[in-house]
Design an enzyme around this catalytic site. Sequence first.
Site, PDB file in Angstrom:
ATOM      1  N   HIS A   1       0.837  -1.195   0.000  1.00  0.00           N
ATOM      2  CA  HIS A   1       0.000   0.000   0.000  1.00  0.00           C
ATOM      3  C   HIS A   1       0.878   1.253   0.000  1.00  0.00           C
ATOM      4  CE1 HIS A   1       0.821  -1.078   4.182  1.00  0.00           C
ATOM      5  NE2 HIS A   1       0.672   0.198   4.495  1.00  0.00           N
TER       6      HIS A   1
ATOM      7  N   ARG B   1      -4.871  15.364   4.884  1.00  0.00           N
ATOM      8  CA  ARG B   1      -5.204  14.001   5.305  1.00  0.00           C
ATOM      9  C   ARG B   1      -4.395  13.673   6.550  1.00  0.00           C
ATOM     10  NH1 ARG B   1      -3.221   8.734   4.123  1.00  0.00           N
ATOM     11  NH2 ARG B   1      -4.861   7.195   4.429  1.00  0.00           N
TER      12      ARG B   1
END
Length: 189
Positions: free
Chosen positions: A112, A122
């Site tokens: 990932h 974020r």
Amino acid sequence: MHLMLLSLGLTEEEIDNTLIGDLSKIKNAMHLNSYPACPDPDRVVGLAPHTDTGFLAVLYHNGVSGLQVLRRKDDIGPTRWVTVPVVPNTLVVNIGDLMHVLSNGTFHNVVHRSTVNKTNQRLSAAYFFGPQVDVKVGPLSELTGPEQGLPLYRPVTWLELQKLKSTLHDKALQSMKIDGKIEELRKGA
């Protein structure tokens, strides 16, 4: 972890006898990450592609998209990056390298990465669950044998795995693989 081990066919007693059953052998860590908004997100790396080294990583995010997983080539397309959908009030759980080893390859670690968002900052908090750094982790004996197959990986400590990954990167687990034919000769088969 308990439910995952049950799904592998271990009994409650077998789980109690693993290092998971002995919580004194478990270690935890948390990483807090901030990815500021970026007007040109294609020119920035949030967090490079990787797998987590422990058993599991539990990820909280603030509802802003940015986590991507590498989906391997399959019947519906080539290898590609897929953005994980943001589902409010949920956590994302990633399988780590040591769970891959412990399960003898049954549970796959996930490649990932994190990307930045064009308009929103974020934030994420990643909780890592694994053994103490000096505890050897190898395929569970309950998952290897004449019926299940040979162990795929040699035992390794979390610290050893981290050192392997610092030099070999995505080839670290491959370097830990046991050649089945050699292993059969060692056991006198």
